[in-house]
Structure formats: structure tokens, C-alpha cells
Design a protein around this motif. Structure first.
Motif, PDB file in Angstrom:
ATOM      1  N   VAL A 122      -3.497   3.947   3.803  1.00 46.12           N
ATOM      2  CA  VAL A 122      -4.883   3.583   3.517  1.00 46.12           C
ATOM      3  C   VAL A 122      -4.907   2.413   2.539  1.00 46.12           C
ATOM      4  CG1 VAL A 122      -7.130   4.448   2.752  1.00 46.12           C
ATOM      5  CG2 VAL A 122      -5.505   5.996   3.855  1.00 46.12           C
ATOM      6  N   ASP A 123      -5.853   1.538   2.733  1.00 49.99           N
ATOM      7  CA  ASP A 123      -6.073   0.418   1.821  1.00 49.99           C
ATOM      8  C   ASP A 123      -6.244   0.941   0.382  1.00 49.99           C
ATOM      9  OD1 ASP A 123      -6.832  -1.862   0.519  1.00 49.99           O
ATOM     10  OD2 ASP A 123      -8.685  -2.183   1.643  1.00 49.99           O
ATOM     11  N   PRO A 124      -5.506   0.402  -0.585  1.00 49.55           N
ATOM     12  CA  PRO A 124      -5.655   0.867  -1.977  1.00 49.55           C
ATOM     13  C   PRO A 124      -7.067   0.718  -2.525  1.00 49.55           C
ATOM     14  CG  PRO A 124      -3.655  -0.440  -1.744  1.00 49.55           C
ATOM     15  CD  PRO A 124      -4.398  -0.574  -0.463  1.00 49.55           C
ATOM     16  N   MET A 125      -7.909  -0.096  -1.900  1.00 47.37           N
ATOM     17  CA  MET A 125      -9.293  -0.236  -2.348  1.00 47.37           C
ATOM     18  C   MET A 125     -10.161   0.950  -1.948  1.00 47.37           C
ATOM     19  SD  MET A 125      -9.379  -2.985  -4.051  1.00 47.37           S
ATOM     20  CE  MET A 125     -11.148  -3.199  -4.212  1.00 47.37           C
ATOM     21  N   CYS A 126      -9.628   1.859  -1.143  1.00 52.01           N
ATOM     22  CA  CYS A 126     -10.390   3.024  -0.688  1.00 52.01           C
ATOM     23  C   CYS A 126     -10.719   3.931  -1.878  1.00 52.01           C
ATOM     24  CB  CYS A 126      -9.584   3.792   0.359  1.00 52.01           C
ATOM     25  SG  CYS A 126     -10.431   5.251   1.018  1.00 52.01           S
TER      26      CYS A 126
ATOM     27  N   ALA B 293       0.830  -1.206   0.000  1.00 55.63           N
ATOM     28  CA  ALA B 293       0.000   0.000   0.000  1.00 55.63           C
ATOM     29  C   ALA B 293       0.865   1.258   0.000  1.00 55.63           C
ATOM     30  CB  ALA B 293      -0.935  -0.004   1.212  1.00 55.63           C
ATOM     31  N   LYS B 294       1.969   1.236   0.753  1.00 55.00           N
ATOM     32  CA  LYS B 294       2.874   2.386   0.744  1.00 55.00           C
ATOM     33  C   LYS B 294       3.460   2.614  -0.646  1.00 55.00           C
ATOM     34  CE  LYS B 294       5.725   3.508   3.875  1.00 55.00           C
ATOM     35  NZ  LYS B 294       6.846   3.560   4.825  1.00 55.00           N
ATOM     36  N   GLU B 295       3.806   1.545  -1.308  1.00 56.78           N
ATOM     37  CA  GLU B 295       4.337   1.670  -2.665  1.00 56.78           C
ATOM     38  C   GLU B 295       3.263   2.195  -3.618  1.00 56.78           C
ATOM     39  OE1 GLU B 295       6.569  -1.126  -6.036  1.00 56.78           O
ATOM     40  OE2 GLU B 295       6.135  -1.902  -4.023  1.00 56.78           O
ATOM     41  N   TYR B 296       2.017   1.771  -3.404  1.00 57.63           N
ATOM     42  CA  TYR B 296       0.915   2.228  -4.254  1.00 57.63           C
ATOM     43  C   TYR B 296       0.692   3.734  -4.095  1.00 57.63           C
ATOM     44  CZ  TYR B 296      -3.831   2.568  -6.142  1.00 57.63           C
ATOM     45  OH  TYR B 296      -4.940   2.929  -6.872  1.00 57.63           O
ATOM     46  N   HIS B 297       0.837   4.245  -2.869  1.00 60.80           N
ATOM     47  CA  HIS B 297       0.612   5.668  -2.605  1.00 60.80           C
ATOM     48  C   HIS B 297       1.906   6.480  -2.675  1.00 60.80           C
ATOM     49  CE1 HIS B 297      -3.502   4.883  -1.516  1.00 60.80           C
ATOM     50  NE2 HIS B 297      -3.169   4.112  -0.494  1.00 60.80           N
TER      51      HIS B 297
ATOM     52  N   ARG C 129       5.256  11.371  -2.271  1.00 61.14           N
ATOM     53  CA  ARG C 129       6.378  12.141  -2.801  1.00 61.14           C
ATOM     54  C   ARG C 129       5.941  13.562  -3.149  1.00 61.14           C
ATOM     55  NH1 ARG C 129       8.039   8.459  -5.851  1.00 61.14           N
ATOM     56  NH2 ARG C 129       6.922   9.058  -7.746  1.00 61.14           N
ATOM     57  N   GLN C 130       4.715  13.707  -3.673  1.00 57.79           N
ATOM     58  CA  GLN C 130       4.200  15.043  -3.985  1.00 57.79           C
ATOM     59  C   GLN C 130       4.011  15.870  -2.718  1.00 57.79           C
ATOM     60  OE1 GLN C 130       3.639  16.443  -7.091  1.00 57.79           O
ATOM     61  NE2 GLN C 130       3.312  18.299  -5.894  1.00 57.79           N
ATOM     62  N   MET C 131       3.629  15.233  -1.619  1.00 58.26           N
ATOM     63  CA  MET C 131       3.495  15.943  -0.347  1.00 58.26           C
ATOM     64  C   MET C 131       4.829  16.540   0.082  1.00 58.26           C
ATOM     65  SD  MET C 131       1.066  13.308   1.776  1.00 58.26           S
ATOM     66  CE  MET C 131      -0.557  12.823   1.181  1.00 58.26           C
ATOM     67  N   LYS C 132       5.907  15.788  -0.056  1.00 57.42           N
ATOM     68  CA  LYS C 132       7.231  16.303   0.319  1.00 57.42           C
ATOM     69  C   LYS C 132       7.645  17.448  -0.597  1.00 57.42           C
ATOM     70  CE  LYS C 132       9.013  11.995   2.336  1.00 57.42           C
ATOM     71  NZ  LYS C 132       7.775  11.214   2.251  1.00 57.42           N
ATOM     72  N   VAL C 133       7.326  17.330  -1.893  1.00 56.36           N
ATOM     73  CA  VAL C 133       7.632  18.414  -2.830  1.00 56.36           C
ATOM     74  C   VAL C 133       6.876  19.683  -2.442  1.00 56.36           C
ATOM     75  CG1 VAL C 133       7.364  19.175  -5.227  1.00 56.36           C
ATOM     76  CG2 VAL C 133       8.212  16.875  -4.747  1.00 56.36           C
ATOM     77  N   ASP C 134       5.615  19.545  -2.074  1.00 55.35           N
ATOM     78  CA  ASP C 134       4.815  20.711  -1.687  1.00 55.35           C
ATOM     79  C   ASP C 134       5.345  21.347  -0.406  1.00 55.35           C
ATOM     80  OD1 ASP C 134       3.218  20.259  -3.868  1.00 55.35           O
ATOM     81  OD2 ASP C 134       1.668  19.175  -2.762  1.00 55.35           O
ATOM     82  N   MET C 135       5.769  20.527   0.545  1.00 54.32           N
ATOM     83  CA  MET C 135       6.314  21.085   1.786  1.00 54.32           C
ATOM     84  C   MET C 135       7.616  21.834   1.517  1.00 54.32           C
ATOM     85  SD  MET C 135       5.492  18.228   4.743  1.00 54.32           S
ATOM     86  CE  MET C 135       5.891  16.753   3.805  1.00 54.32           C
ATOM     87  N   ASP C 136       8.453  21.297   0.646  1.00 58.94           N
ATOM     88  CA  ASP C 136       9.689  21.995   0.278  1.00 58.94           C
ATOM     89  C   ASP C 136       9.383  23.315  -0.425  1.00 58.94           C
ATOM     90  OD1 ASP C 136      11.296  20.059   1.352  1.00 58.94           O
ATOM     91  OD2 ASP C 136      11.579  18.969  -0.525  1.00 58.94           O
TER      92      ASP C 136
END
Length: 693
Positions: free
Chosen positions: A274-278, A39-43, A48-55
């Protein structure tokens, strides 16, 4: 409960024999860990976009195509600060309500039926006749429901007091953490709140959300004492000295209390897997499981879960990278970028299908705690609640775009426009040209930095030769402001997130009408976000109310709310069906004092004409909107007329005595009011007559 120091000193248990988990148990643990990893790999793209936005918010640009040497005007950070201030200015106002229900079994709820029944009962009593059973049933039904509703109202009042109490008990404060949550949502597109209940014998792994008490200190000392008993710690080790000093500190404060109650945790945006089925983050629609990711040291795992993972786990650093270190970790490692290494990755997995809470550690072959139902029971099952502002409908994207991602192109274009203007200004500084080899280095230095009122002797200048023949100014290209204008950039900012140029502190060249229309549009966008925030806060408070009703004991409620508190001891589920907490709409935003005062000024003239309106109520409401600190409780004396009425009575009394008549106080309770008012000199109506209110 008070901590018994003597028990702590001898709280060293004998080491139990290690029992290896069964094959099927190891298989289940391995399956759960692999599921979370997938699931972590799926998201990963969203994280990664969250870290870009914080930077981007931190630096004023995203990516590596820009640097600090170039021009940067960080409008992203300004947007985040302004939007956060507009959305969450104060803690919300919680309201407990009874659900609307048809509680009357006999009475039909009409006023005419009740009047008829009471009249029939009164006539039967006067005539000495037996009352009609139907009329008696109506009266008893009304009284029973009234008493029951009054009890529920008292429980609802206690529920509000408890919720506000535990909001105040949060450390850091609930307001500061909620403002950080709103800031996180604006920056990374999503934020989470976890509702929990800390008992007097528990230690929650969510360090930032615990009630301030000594439970962590007790657990820490217990672990050191156990290691000392096993021989892992010697008499001359620093841990032994720490143990002795901490025990001495607890002995000096033997009445330390371990508290229990409602707690709120604010996990990071990428720590909820979160479960990828969400299909939707709000409510986790379609998800079968949700995991909470925690980085803990082996010592913390021992203190919290009483499990010694030893070297049977994968070591990580605080950035989530697998570290080469062993289970021993150091808070001051060799790398300043990753000061904490050797941490264990722990997941609390809430499985809705199984109805269980699993706690596993990456690389460890057994559960940290025995799988069981979640410690708090909520109708949503999940203790997590998510907040998003830019929700979109997309089959492949679970996480919506953040404000920062939407504003990034405008931020980069603004930086490029200002950098281009800076480079053009630098290029347009005065420059001079001369034939190659005409001027010597000494002549160039004299022309570069001439002293004031100086006379320059140039070796390259012949007698009678003009300076213009040797040195010529270079013609400059004028700066066209249209090449570097940024108004169109702010037009795009307004279209994307609703912020206009004037909101960033710049003087807009638009007309007052255009600016007003743009501000109305911005307030509409903020209103939509406020509505999302109110709905989110109502979900949290509703869950918090359920936790309080199910977990709080009557003794704890009385100690917090007072001896007059009413709290259900049995059939609490029935109370859950009757009472629920929610947030008053708009109570988190900035109050508009001018509008509130204008409204109260308009409505008071109508209220004072309605019979039965309490003047003290009007006074309190008016002072509340004026934001005055004056307390009316000390100023009000029961059965004392108003100052205006007293003045009228004094004037009427003086006139009556002058005419030799009866004083107003001898004419009954309304004597002063009914007395004739003094007429002004020259005739005319008395003051106050004919004035429209």
C-alpha cells in the motif's frame, strides 16, 4: 468456446525482433519499481510482526526465548479456531435491491389521487365522455413505472443467481477461502480479497482464484511449442514428450470449454503493498497507488504475459530473499527451506492518479503488458478490499494489532506458570541424603531400583546400625497453588479479546451470573466483528454486482440463469444506478435455531388471524426453521381443504344424514365449516369453541 486442437498444433508464431524500450520508458519502469521497494521497506515492521504472529499461532509461543522442550499450552490456536467458527459459519446471503427513487413524474404517489383518477376514467367511459388528460397521464405514469420496476426486479433476481453461481464455481470453495481469510485477519490483523473477471481468452496470474478450465494447459502448450520452433527444445528433450502427451490428451477431449466469469482471489496479507500515504486500510483512504506482489517463474511469465524475460530480472526464492540462482528455477532445489528459487518478482500496480494498471518485473527494464486502464471498472478503482477487526486511530500505524499480538503476553505467562509448576513437581520427587562416601555404587543401585519384597544387604550398614543413621529423606517444600494459578491470566484474556476461561473448555470457578455476563460481553465483541465482516462482504458483493452488469453478456446470463432471464444490453450504467448487491446482516454467522423457532411460534398465532395470509407460506417458513428436509411442493394440492377442515366436514355430514337433513356439501362452499359441530357426551361446548389462539 471449443478449443481447436489443429490450431494449437500450429500455434507457433515467428519470433519478432527484440525492440529495446526507450529511455523515458525505462525511467518510468525504474521509478515504479523503486517506489514499491520503498513502500515495502516502510511497511517492513508490520510485515515482520505478521510473520511473528503466524509463528506464535503455530508453536504456542513467539520469539526464540522458548523451545519445544518446555511446557506449551497453545491457547492462541484455540482462540483463532473458535473465533473463526463464530464469525464465518456459512456463505452469506446476497440480496439485490432497487435504490429508493422518485420515479413518478405525474402521479404524486398518494393512494387517494390514484383512486380519484381511476374513478374519473371509469365514469367518463360509462358516460361516453372524453377522459381528463390529467387522469390519463396519472394512469400511464403509474403503469410505466410499474413495468420498469418489474424489469429491474427481474435483473436483480438474475444478479443474485449469478453471484451465487460464481461463489459455487470457486476452486477451492468460496467458503473455505473466506474462512481462511477470517483466520488470517485474526492472526495477522488484516486480510484482502481481489475481485476479478476472467474472460475466455485471458489467463489470470492469480492461480488459486481461477475458474477451473483448460486455459492454463493451453498457455503451457503454446509456450513449449514456441520454444520447440525456436530450437530451444530438442526432439529428445523431456519437454517435447510433455508436449506430445498433452496434445494427445486434448485430442481425446476436443469439446473442452474455456469458461469466463467472476473470480475472487485471496492474496496473502503481505502481498498487497500500500502507498505509504494511505491513512486507512478500509477503502485505502489517501492512497495514490496499490500494488499486488506475485512470485512467478520465467516460464509462467511467458505463458501469462507472452514476454520472455530471459535473464533480465532479479531472482528470488519463495521467502522473498534474493537468490543466487539464474533464471532457471527448480521445484526441488538443494535447500529444503527454499525449494523454489530463481523466481521473478512481479507487481501489478494500480495507479489511481494516472488511471492505469502497470505490470512490472523487478530487474526487468520494460513493462510486461502495455499500461492500460484496469480490466474491470469499479467505482472504487481498486479491485482490492481489506478486512480488519482491531482498527485503531494512530497517525504512524496503518496496520492495527492482531488478536495474536494482544494475546501474546498472556500466552507467554501461561507457559511460564505451567513450566514453573512442572519444574516444582520434578524438584519435589522423593530424594535421600547420605554422608559422602558412606554408600558404595552397588548400595545406591539397590536403593534406586529395588525389586518387589526384596531384602537389601547394604555394605555400608554395620551390624545393629539403623538405616536412618545412614540414609535420611530430604524434606520437601510444599507446592503453593497460588504461585502457579492461571485464573488471573484468563481474566486478562477476557479483558483483551473477550474470551473467558469457560470458552477454552475449562471449568470456571465463577458464578453462573458472572459467567453469563462475561458471555454477553464476548457476544458483544463478536457482534462488532460480525458487523465489520458484513460491511466487508457488502463491499465485495457490490463490486461483484458492478462487474457482472458491465462484463457479462446476455447469452452467458441466459446459459446460467435460464431462458427467462432478463439482462440489460444497453445503458448498463443506468442499471448500476438502480440496482446494487449487498449482504443480509448476520447471514455469515451460526444460525440460532432455538431463537428462530421460538420467534416463529410466537408470530404464527397472529399471522393466521390476518386475512390473505397464504398457509403454504407459513408451512415453508416453519419447516425452514425446523431445518427439515421435507418438500411441501409435492404434498400441496390446489383447492384441497386442510385435513382439519375435511374431518370437520365428514363429521358434519354424518350428523346431517342421521337427522335426515341436507348434507354440508349441498349448502355451498362453506357448508362444512358452518355445520353444527358434534357435542361431546354429557353436554358442554363442542371441541374448539372458546379456545383462544
Amino acid at each position: 468456446m471449443a478449443i481447436e486442437i489443429e490450431q494449437l498444433e500450429v500455434a507457433v508464431v515467428e519470433e519478432e525482433e527484440d525492440t529495446e524500450p526507450t529511455t523515458r520508458r525505462e525511467a518510468l519502469v525504474s521509478h515504479l519499481i523503486e517506489r514499491v521497494h520503498n513502500a515495502k521497506e516502510y511497511h517492513e515492521k508490520a510485515f515482520r510482526q505478521m510473520k511473528v504472529d503466524m509463528d506464535a499461532v503455530s508453536k504456542g509461543y513467539s520469539g526464540t526465548h522458548w523451545d519445544d522442550e518446555r511446557y506449551v499450552a497453545n491457547i492462541l490456536q484455540r482462540h483463532v479456531a473458535q473465533r473463526t467458527s463464530a464469525l464465518y459459519a456459512k456463505n452469506p446471503k446476497a440480496v439485490a435491491q432497487r435504490r429508493k427513487r422518485m420515479d413518478y413524474r405525474v402521479w404524486d404517489g398518494s393512494e387517494e389521487t390514484m383512486k380519484e383518477a381511476l374513478n374519473n376514467l371509469a365514469k367518463a367511459k360509462m358516460q361516453g365522455m372524453p377522459p381528463n388528460p390529467q387522469d390519463v397521464a396519472v394512469e400511464e405514469d403509474y403503469k410505466n413505472v410499474k413495468v420498469e420496476r418489474k424489469q429491474f426486479d427481474k435483473v436483480a433476481e438474475c444478479l443474485v443467481m449469478l453471484f451465487e453461481y460464481f461463489m459455487d464455481e470457486q476452486h477451492p470453495t468460496f467458503k473455505s477461502q473466506m474462512k481462511a481469510l477470517v483466520r488470517r485477519v485474526i492472526t495477522t490483523s488484516v486480510g484482502f480479497v481481489k475481485v476479478g473477471y476472467q474472460r475466455d481468452v485471458d489467463r489470470l496470474p492469480d492461480i488459486s482464484s481461477k475458474i477451473s478450465d483448460v486455459q492454463a494447459q493451453v498457455d503451457h502448450l503454446r509456450r513449449i511449442a514456441e520454444e520447440a520452433e525456436k530450437g530451444d527444445i530438442g526432439q529428445d528433450d523431456k519437454e517435447m514428450e510433455e508436449l506430445m502427451l498433452s496434445l494427445e490428451a486434448l485430442q481425446n477431449e476436443p469439446l473442452s470449454i474455456i469458461q469466463e466469469g467472476l473470480v475472487f482471489d485471496f492474496p496473502e496479507c503481505d502481498s498487497i503493498i500500500v502507498d505509504p500515504m494511505c491513512r486507512q486500510l478500509r477503502g485505502f483512504v489517501g492512497a495514490n497507488w496499490v500494488a499486488h506482489e506475485l512470485y512467478l517463474s520465467p516460464e509462467e511469465i511467458k505463458e501469462i504475459y507472452d514476454v520472455d524475460v530471459k535473464d533480465k530480472f532479479l531472482a528470488y526464492d519463495m521467502k522473498g530473499n534474493e537468490s543466487t540462482g539464474t533464471s532457471h528455477h527448480s521445484y526441488f532445489g538443494s535447500s529444503l527451506d527454499n525449494p523454489r528459487e530463481g523466481l521473478a518478482l512481479v507487481w501489478e500496480i494500480y495507479d489511481k492518479n494516472a488511471g492505469l494498471l502497470y505490470v512490472v518485473c523487478d530487474g526487468h527494464n520494460d513493462f510486461l503488458t502495455e499500461p492500460d486502464s484496469p480490466p474491470i471498472k469499479l467505482e472504487t478503482f481498486w479491485p482490492f478490499f481489506s478486512l480488519c477487526f482491531n482498527e485503531i486511530e494512530h497517525k504512524d500505524l496503518l496496520y492495527p494489532p492482531s488478536d495474536i499480538k494482544l494475546l501474546a503476553p498472556m500466552q507467554h505467562e501461561y507457559n511460564r506458570a505451567r513450566q514453573g509448576l512442572r519444574e516444582h513437581r520434578r524438584a519435589n520427587r522423593p530424594k535421600y541424603a547420605t554422608p559422602a562416601g558412606m554408600l558404595e555404587e552397588e548400595d545406591k543401585e539397590k536403593l534406586r531400583n529395588p525389586p518387589a519384597n526384596s531384602v537389601l544387604e547394604l555394605q555400608a550398614l554395620a551390624s545393629g546400625q539403623k538405616v536412618d543413621d545412614v540414609l535420611q529423606p530430604v524434606k520437601q517444600i510444599g507446592i503453593d497453588p497460588n504461585l502457579y494459578e492461571v485464573k488471573t491470566i484468563f481474566d486478562d484474556v477476557q479483558l483483551v479479546v473477550g474470551q473467558q476461561e469457560a470458552n477454552f473448555g475449562q471449568v470456571s470457578k465463577g458464578t453462573a451470573t458472572e459467567t453469563s455476563i462475561a458471555e454477553s460481553s464476548r457476544m458483544s465483541a463478536i457482534g462488532a466483528n460480525i458487523d465489520d465482516l458484513d460491511s466487508f462482504m457488502s463491499e465485495i458483493t457490490r463490486a461483484a454486482g458492478q462487474v457482472l452488469l458491465l462484463e457479462m453478456s446476455k447469452e452467458e446470463v441466459i446459459s446460467i440463469c435460464g431462458p427467462g432471464a432478463v439482462w440489460p444490453e444497453f445503458k448498463k450504467e443506468d442499471v448500476l444506478n438502480e440496482i446494487y448487491l449487498h449482504i443480509e446482516a448476520g447471514s455469515t454467522g451460526k444460525p440460532n435455531k432455538a431463537i428462530e423457532l421460538q420467534n416463529i411460534e410466537r408470530i404464527i398465532p397472529f399471522l393466521i388471524q390476518i386475512p390473505g395470509i397464504d398457509p403454504k407460506f407459513l408451512g415453508r417458513e416453519l419447516l425452514k426453521r425446523l431445518d427439515d428436509k421435507l418438500d411441501l411442493t409435492e404434498a400441496i394440492v390446489e383447492k384441497l381443504p386442510s385435513i382439519v377442515a375435511q374431518n370437520m366436514m365428514q363429521g358434519a355430514k354424518a350428523q346431517a344424514q342421521a337427522r335426515g337433513g341436507q348434507p354440508p356439501e349441498a349448502q355451498g362452499s362453506q357448508g362444512g365449516t358452518n355445520a353444527p359441530l358434534p357435542r361431546p357426551p354429557g353436554g358442554g361446548k363442542p371441541p374448539g369453541i372458546g379456545v383462544n389462539i
